[in-house]
Design an enzyme around this catalytic site. Structure first.
Site, PDB file in Angstrom:
ATOM      1  N   ARG A   1       0.887  -1.155   0.000  1.00 41.45           N
ATOM      2  CA  ARG A   1       0.000   0.000   0.000  1.00 41.45           C
ATOM      3  C   ARG A   1       0.930   1.211   0.000  1.00 41.45           C
ATOM      4  O   ARG A   1       1.755   1.373   0.893  1.00 41.45           O
ATOM      5  CB  ARG A   1      -0.902  -0.016   1.244  1.00 41.45           C
ATOM      6  N   LEU A   2       0.845   2.041  -1.009  1.00 39.13           N
ATOM      7  CA  LEU A   2       1.778   3.145  -1.209  1.00 39.13           C
ATOM      8  C   LEU A   2       1.184   4.423  -0.632  1.00 39.13           C
ATOM      9  O   LEU A   2       0.162   4.922  -1.111  1.00 39.13           O
ATOM     10  CB  LEU A   2       2.082   3.303  -2.700  1.00 39.13           C
ATOM     11  N   ASP A   3       1.827   4.958   0.382  1.00 37.31           N
ATOM     12  CA  ASP A   3       1.301   6.091   1.133  1.00 37.31           C
ATOM     13  C   ASP A   3       1.262   7.364   0.288  1.00 37.31           C
ATOM     14  O   ASP A   3       2.243   7.723  -0.364  1.00 37.31           O
ATOM     15  CB  ASP A   3       2.172   6.319   2.373  1.00 37.31           C
ATOM     16  N   ALA A   4       0.113   8.056   0.326  1.00 33.33           N
ATOM     17  CA  ALA A   4      -0.061   9.406  -0.231  1.00 33.33           C
ATOM     18  C   ALA A   4       0.753   9.641  -1.498  1.00 33.33           C
ATOM     19  O   ALA A   4       1.651  10.476  -1.539  1.00 33.33           O
ATOM     20  CB  ALA A   4       0.288  10.447   0.829  1.00 33.33           C
TER      21      ALA A   4
ATOM     22  N   GLU B   1      -2.571   5.014  -2.088  1.00 36.87           N
ATOM     23  CA  GLU B   1      -3.420   5.970  -1.390  1.00 36.87           C
ATOM     24  C   GLU B   1      -3.315   7.278  -2.163  1.00 36.87           C
ATOM     25  O   GLU B   1      -2.219   7.809  -2.359  1.00 36.87           O
ATOM     26  CB  GLU B   1      -2.960   6.210   0.045  1.00 36.87           C
TER      27      GLU B   1
ATOM     28  N   ASP C   1     -11.306   7.667  -0.832  1.00 34.26           N
ATOM     29  CA  ASP C   1     -11.830   8.367   0.345  1.00 34.26           C
ATOM     30  C   ASP C   1     -13.285   8.796   0.167  1.00 34.26           C
ATOM     31  O   ASP C   1     -14.012   8.946   1.146  1.00 34.26           O
ATOM     32  CB  ASP C   1     -10.979   9.603   0.651  1.00 34.26           C
ATOM     33  N   ASP C   2     -13.712   9.017  -1.073  1.00 29.73           N
ATOM     34  CA  ASP C   2     -15.076   9.509  -1.298  1.00 29.73           C
ATOM     35  C   ASP C   2     -16.121   8.602  -0.657  1.00 29.73           C
ATOM     36  O   ASP C   2     -17.134   9.076  -0.132  1.00 29.73           O
ATOM     37  CB  ASP C   2     -15.364   9.622  -2.800  1.00 29.73           C
TER      38      ASP C   2
ATOM     39  N   HIS D   1     -15.776   6.613   2.021  1.00 22.72           N
ATOM     40  CA  HIS D   1     -15.753   6.841   3.468  1.00 22.72           C
ATOM     41  C   HIS D   1     -16.437   8.150   3.827  1.00 22.72           C
ATOM     42  O   HIS D   1     -17.296   8.197   4.721  1.00 22.72           O
ATOM     43  CB  HIS D   1     -14.320   6.866   3.986  1.00 22.72           C
TER      44      HIS D   1
ATOM     45  N   HIS E   1      -6.625   4.153   9.777  1.00 22.54           N
ATOM     46  CA  HIS E   1      -5.778   4.825  10.759  1.00 22.54           C
ATOM     47  C   HIS E   1      -5.864   6.340  10.629  1.00 22.54           C
ATOM     48  O   HIS E   1      -5.825   7.058  11.636  1.00 22.54           O
ATOM     49  CB  HIS E   1      -4.322   4.356  10.604  1.00 22.54           C
TER      50      HIS E   1
ATOM     51  N   GLN F   1      -8.461   8.255   9.331  1.00 21.79           N
ATOM     52  CA  GLN F   1      -9.767   8.822   9.660  1.00 21.79           C
ATOM     53  C   GLN F   1     -10.093   8.711  11.148  1.00 21.79           C
ATOM     54  O   GLN F   1     -10.910   9.475  11.659  1.00 21.79           O
ATOM     55  CB  GLN F   1     -10.860   8.133   8.830  1.00 21.79           C
TER      56      GLN F   1
END
Length: 602
Positions: free
Chosen positions: A258-261, A297, A322-323, A325, A390, A392
């Site tokens: 999972r690749l952060d931001a 992400e 994110d939409d 969520h 984590h 949110q």
């Protein structure tokens, strides 16, 4: 695949040391055991290399630059003395894997569970995770996603302050403990993903700039200078991080990253770093015969990330959305601050359920610009969605979980929508038993000035909250960390146990293909204008989401003559107040309990 860096141990009791330092005039390996420093040889592209005999696993070493400063290896595999201490040699090939028959799980079948190693169990180690695998197996989870584990300062951290991307956190159990955990997961049928951070490095113990231009002054990120993916000497910086990704998948047997931001991975070159990473992963798949998933992400809502190379895309397998969520969270909590201002209606949730992106080339009032593009035609399983993660939870002032914000019935409603959705679902640790312990932001920095900066930064971020409540968890405090650990006594609480059983049933139904039409059919959604009810029709399936705090009456479709009930969250079976029949007549006026979901099939 590029040059490997760091200390490569060989069975001949020798070690090949490789470090990139293009502007250094001299480089030495310094061995702690008292030997004379060993001069390294400069080769092409700014690398320094030396093979040294008589080295054993666990031996400590540093690099000396220009006969002046001694620093840990930027590609260290182990930092037993912390981020400022000596690096340790690791025998990468010594672990005897037992997962030769493991073939992996495709993203479209994954049910992901995000966890933080330090707070998932009381022990907070890789091996302690193994003790909870039977719980996750019973729940129906088949994929673990662990938050970053690269060596960070101290023993407490979310992981995004990592400064040694090749070293597994020593306090968690290091490389040996991590391999044991992944091996055990594979033997029990779990895929394992790693949250990898390639958009920034932490501030404490970050010595990369002493070696070379790992960062660029061209761009700024929320964490400072951007990593140099497209400036002078960028080729070797790109190689450093691509080799790191390949190490996690090949040597540690991770099933993907999972690749952060990734929106903060700034690269204006002709071939983006992420595409290069995807191509390198393709080569690794051909070499090992295993499949790996790269999941981004991103807040860009840009299909280029997951589109194929032929369509000009980066070729990643999936991306967080994110939409979904935000659409669900705003409806159930009523929160409208910050980015939540762009959401908050049943129509918006219906759109997200239908196509993942709410902002698909649409103007955002919060961002004051147009966001996203059209995701039509993309397999919905490429989108990873959640009702908690984590970020949110942990980025709220008190780290309060979803279970603290909504009612028991609303929790079941949200879980039903998540697990029946056409997207790849992800749970956050403890969600499955309505954990009410917070997940707060915590660090254990050793630099007093940095500690002060972090504390004051969090206070500035939540200034409004502090003015109205006065409460604030200190990120540096041991108590903040301990408070964030899961409480595993959930079965003593009837409602928590009911939530767990409800999640089990939903996951079981999903795995059995009961919700398949939501993934395969063109979904038709309608948001009633006079009720807080979303109706979803897909193939043979019919679902109702009641977001009202009052029961609502909805007319069932006339055909078929009888609808078979799949699940109703308000049923007494799940500690609700109603007793639902197994069949519901078509054309019947059905009473949908407050804050509940009903799913039927024809």
């Amino acid at each position: 695949m590029g040059r490997k860096v760091g200390a490569e141990y060989t069975p001949k009791k020798a070690c090949r040391f490789t470090v990139w330092a293009p502007e250094a005039e001299e480089m030495e390996v310094v061995l702690q055991k008292g030997q004379e420093p060993v001069l390294m040889e400069k080769v092409e592209d700014g690398y320094w290399v030396k093979e040294v005999d008589g080295i054993h696993p666990g031996d400590l070493y540093r690099f000396r630059i220009n006969s002046q400063i001694e620093l840990p290896d930027p590609a260290s595999r182990s930092q037993p003395e912390g981020v400022h201490g000596w690096s340790a040699v690791v025998d990468a090939g010594s672990y005897q894997w037992q997962d030769d028959s493991w073939t992996g799980i495709p993203l479209c079948e994954m049910i992901i569970y995000e966890l933080h190693v330090g707070t998932f169990t009381q022990k907070g180690t890789f091996e302690a995770v193994i003790e909870k695998l039977d719980h996750l197996k019973e729940l129906g989870i088949n994929t673990l996603e662990i938050m970053p584990v690269s060596q960070f300062p101290g023993n407490r951290n979310w992981g995004y302050d990592g400064v040694y991307p090749y070293a597994a956190q020593h306090s968690y159990g290091g490389a040996a403990g991590l391999k044991k955990m992944i091996d055990a997961c594979h033997q029990k049928g779990f895929a394992v993903l790693l949250d990898a951070v390639y958009n920034h490095m932490g501030p404490e113990g970050n010595y990369l700039s002493e070696y070379g231009p790992y960062f660029t002054t061209r761009y700024e990120t929320p964490w400072g200078k951007a990593i140099n993916f497209d400036d002078h000497h960028a080729d070797e910086v790109r190689n450093f991080f691509i080799q790191n990704a390949l190490m996690w998948m090949e040597e540690f047997h991770f099933d993907g990253l999972r690749l952060d931001a990734i929106h903060e991975i700034i690269d204006l070159g002709a071939t983006h770093f992420l595409k290069d990473l995807s191509l390198a992963t393709d080569e690794l798949e051909a070499k090992t015969g295993r499949k790996y998933a790269l999941i981004a992400e991103s807040d860009l809502n840009d299909t280029k990330i997951i589109n194929t190379y032929e369509k000009g895309g980066f070729g990643l397998e999936g991306q967080w959305v994110d939409d979904f969520h935000h659409s669900l969270h705003t409806l159930l909590t009523g929160e409208k601050d910050g980015y939540y201002a762009d959401f908050g209606s049943a129509e918006i949730l219906a759109k997200s359920f239908r196509q993942a992106f709410v902002y698909d080339g649409k103007y955002s009032d919060f961002r004051k610009r147009t966001i996203g593009n059209d995701p039509s035609g993309i397999d919905p399983s490429k989108f990873v969605v959640c009702i908690q993660n984590h970020d949110q939870v942990g980025n709220r002032p008190l780290g309060d979980r979803f279970s603290e914000l909504v009612s028991f019935e609303q929790q079941k409603l949200a879980a039903g929508i998540l697990l029946m959705s056409p997207f790849t679902p992800m749970l956050f640790m403890g969600e499955e038993f309505s954990e009410d312990q917070p997940f707060q932001y915590f660090v254990s920095h050793g630099d007093p000035e940095l500690v002060k900066a972090v504390q004051e930064g969090r206070k500035r971020e939540f200034k409004y909250f502090l003015e109205h409540s006065g409460e604030f968890p200190d990120p540096q405090s041991e108590e903040t960390f301990q408070r964030s650990k899961l409480n595993w006594d959930f079965q003593k609480n009837n409602q928590k146990n009911a939530i767990f059983e409800y999640y089990k049933e939903l996951i079981k139904l999903r795995k059995a293909g009961k919700f398949q039409d939501f993934r395969n059919e063109k979904i038709v959604t309608e948001a009633f204008m006079d009720r807080d009810v979303v109706k979803v029709i897909a193939g043979k399936l019919f679902a109702l989401f009641n977001f009202s705090e009052d029961a609502q009456k909805v007319k069932m479709p006339a055909k078929p003559e009888n609808w078979k009930l799949i699940i109703a969250s308000g049923d007494k079976k799940w500690s609700g107040k109603e007793q639902f029949p197994k069949q519901i007549p078509g054309d019947k006026i059905l009473t949908v309990p407050a804050s509940s979901i009903i799913i039927c099939e024809s």
